[in-house]
Design an enzyme around this catalytic site. Structure first.
Site, PDB file in Angstrom:
ATOM      1  CG  HIS A 176      -1.243   4.203   3.832  1.00 31.72           C
ATOM      2  ND1 HIS A 176      -2.424   4.025   4.247  1.00 31.72           N
ATOM      3  CD2 HIS A 176      -0.672   2.967   3.478  1.00 31.72           C
ATOM      4  CE1 HIS A 176      -2.615   2.489   4.053  1.00 31.72           C
ATOM      5  NE2 HIS A 176      -1.464   2.125   3.543  1.00 31.72           N
TER       6      HIS A 176
ATOM      7  CB  SER B 250      -0.901  -0.086   1.313  1.00 31.95           C
ATOM      8  OG  SER B 250      -0.173  -0.201   2.427  1.00 31.95           O
TER       9      SER B 250
END
Length: 499
Positions: free
Chosen positions: A469, A417
């Site tokens: 992230h 991610s």
């Protein structure tokens, strides 16, 4: 016929290669549950996909056809899952032995009645695991494994397991309290445990449960050969090696599924145009599965994306074959295989900054990240080229890993991610600097706003590494801005041709 053939073929395959030859080093839940769920998709897509299109089914964008595919998969998977219990039961008899030392001499046995045995209850070993499962890791599972040696053998263990499940959204203080209470209560129960209240023993196959007992033994005996250890779970019910209930359930489940599918096939009318195409062996007009296979072609239109998808899948398959759990591997397992944590990086294990970007916390985590990767591939790869696409993934993944260890002192971070958010960052830069058309800017803006917003929101209450992230997103935006200022006009020309 497809359903019956799939059930019989897998059961025979399982019986030969797993039960008789022992050549499948996979955990029991994969063989009993996940393989029976996955294999029907292959059968339906290969043999039934074109035939479903012969039916005139209502639905938007092919949703009706997908619904039929899903129903057929379920009709095959249900009896296939149920049948595994019957295959197991008919493959093993109850073997009676005089002592536990005789068990080590018997190969292929699973159920044993031991006429005489003693336990060394003062030498019990234990191991605790903590796993998160469920949607958004909302469930926290405690498992305590007690392995007690049986006299007369150096490799046979009596096994007792205690379990407790709580809500993972509780406060850290409350979870610590629940954990302490679980250990205290289980320890008291084990101190009064009756080792001799047993009808027969089941030798544990490769599974999460067996791993727990292996870890208990390995803590005390680090050099022990785990493959030579035999772990026996006590059973207090009567043994039934021919479980005809499971056979009956398999047949009933198969018939119910077949009846439902028959009704679904009879109700719609036949599409004569598709029938003519089918008779002439012509390909489907709109074949989503074929398009999907083209998308995964490493020498096709999306070379870089295909390579990254396959790398993530291959790493996951390697994890499964070396024994990690299919759904929820433990933090220690993830760290051992290459997860990212500050302590290891400061000790010189810099390779973890990259390796952690290809490791996932179970199949659902992998699937979720692959969806994000697919979106990035479609909207980005052909604009910047497949080599730059792969390079952005790697560079942003490393920056995401650095952000994670900077923010978290003792958190094991894994998953693609962070790298994918780097690709999102490039897309964001292309939207901000007007590489995308007005329509595409709105579409990308809405999508990224939802993904980034939900990620930040879940990161406040769930086990989401927002530091990775954000680190990936910022590094991707910077790289995207560099692309824009270096080659703005050519990017706009490519965007017009692509979209």
């Amino acid at each position: 016929m497809v359903s019956l053939g799939t059930v019989i073929s897998y059961c025979f395959f399982r019986w030969v290669f797993d039960i008789k030859l022992g050549l499948l080093p996979l955990k029991k839940d994969i063989l009993d549950l996940w393989m029976p769920i996955i294999l029907p998709w292959i059968s339906v897509l290969i043999w039934l996909r074109k035939r479903i299109r012969l039916l005139r089914i209502r639905g938007k964008g092919g949703d009706g056809y997908f619904g039929y595919q899903f129903a057929m998969v379920a009709a095959i998977a249900a009896p296939l899952v149920v049948s595994q219990e019957y295959v197991d039961k008919i493959s093993y008899d109850l073997i009676e032995v005089n002592s536990v030392s005789d068990i080590s001499k018997i190969k292929g046995g699973k159920y044993f009645k031991v006429n005489s045995f003693d336990v060394e209850d003062n030498a019990s070993l234990f191991h605790v695991t903590v796993r998160t499962t469920g949607k958004y890791n909302g469930t926290l599972n405690f498992n305590l494994f007690y392995a007690t040696p049986l006299r007369g053998s150096t490799s046979v263990w009596h096994c007792v397991e205690y379990k407790r499940t709580i809500n993972n959204n509780l406060s850290k203080q409350r979870k610590n309290l629940e954990y302490s209470n679980f250990l205290d209560r289980s320890s008291k129960e084990f101190n009064t445990y009756n080792f001799y209240a047993v009808t027969y023993f089941e030798k544990l196959a490769i599974s999460k449960e067996r791993d727990g007992f292996v870890n208990a033994v390995e803590k005390e005996y680090p050099g022990v050969n785990a493959n030579n250890q035999i772990f026996l779970a006590p059973k207090i019910v009567a043994f039934k090696n021919k479980n005809y209930n499971s056979l009956r359930n398999t047949v009933v489940t198969f018939l119910i599924g077949a009846l439902i599918i028959l009704i679904m096939i009879i109700l719609p009318k036949i599409d004569k145009n598709e029938l003519n195409r089918f008779k002439r062996n012509k390909p489907l007009k709109d074949d989503d599965f074929k398009d999907f296979l083209e998308f995964l072609n490493p020498i096709g239109a999306y070379k870089g994306g295909a390579v990254l998808i396959f790398l993530n899948i291959i790493v996951f398959l390697v994890m499964i074959f070396i024994g990690l759990d299919f759904v929820s591997p433990t933090t220690k397992e993830l760290l051992d295989i290459g997860g990212n944590r500050r302590q290891e990086i400061l000790n010189g294990e810099y390779w973890r900054l990259l390796s952690s970007n290809f490791i996932h916390i179970g199949v659902f985590h992998l699937f979720q990240n692959l969806l994000g990767l697919v979106f990035s591939i479609v909207f980005l790869e052909n604009l910047i080229g497949y080599m730059k696409f792969i390079l952005v993934y790697i560079v942003c993944g490393i920056f995401a890993s650095l952000a994670s260890i900077y923010w978290h002192e003792d958190v094991v971070s894994v998953g693609a991610s962070g790298a994918i958010f780097g690709l999102f960052g490039v897309m964001l830069a292309f939207a901000v600097f007007k590489i995308f058309s007005d329509y595409m800017r709105k579409f990308v803006g809405i999508f990224l706003g939802l993904v980034i917003g939900l990620s930040l929101l879940f990161g406040m209450v769930k086990s989401v590494d927002n530091a990775a992230h954000i680190g990936g997103l910022i590094s991707g935006f910077v790289i995207g801005a560099i692309f824009v200022f270096a080659n703005k006009e050519q990017l706009r020309i490519k965007e017009k041709k692509e979209f």
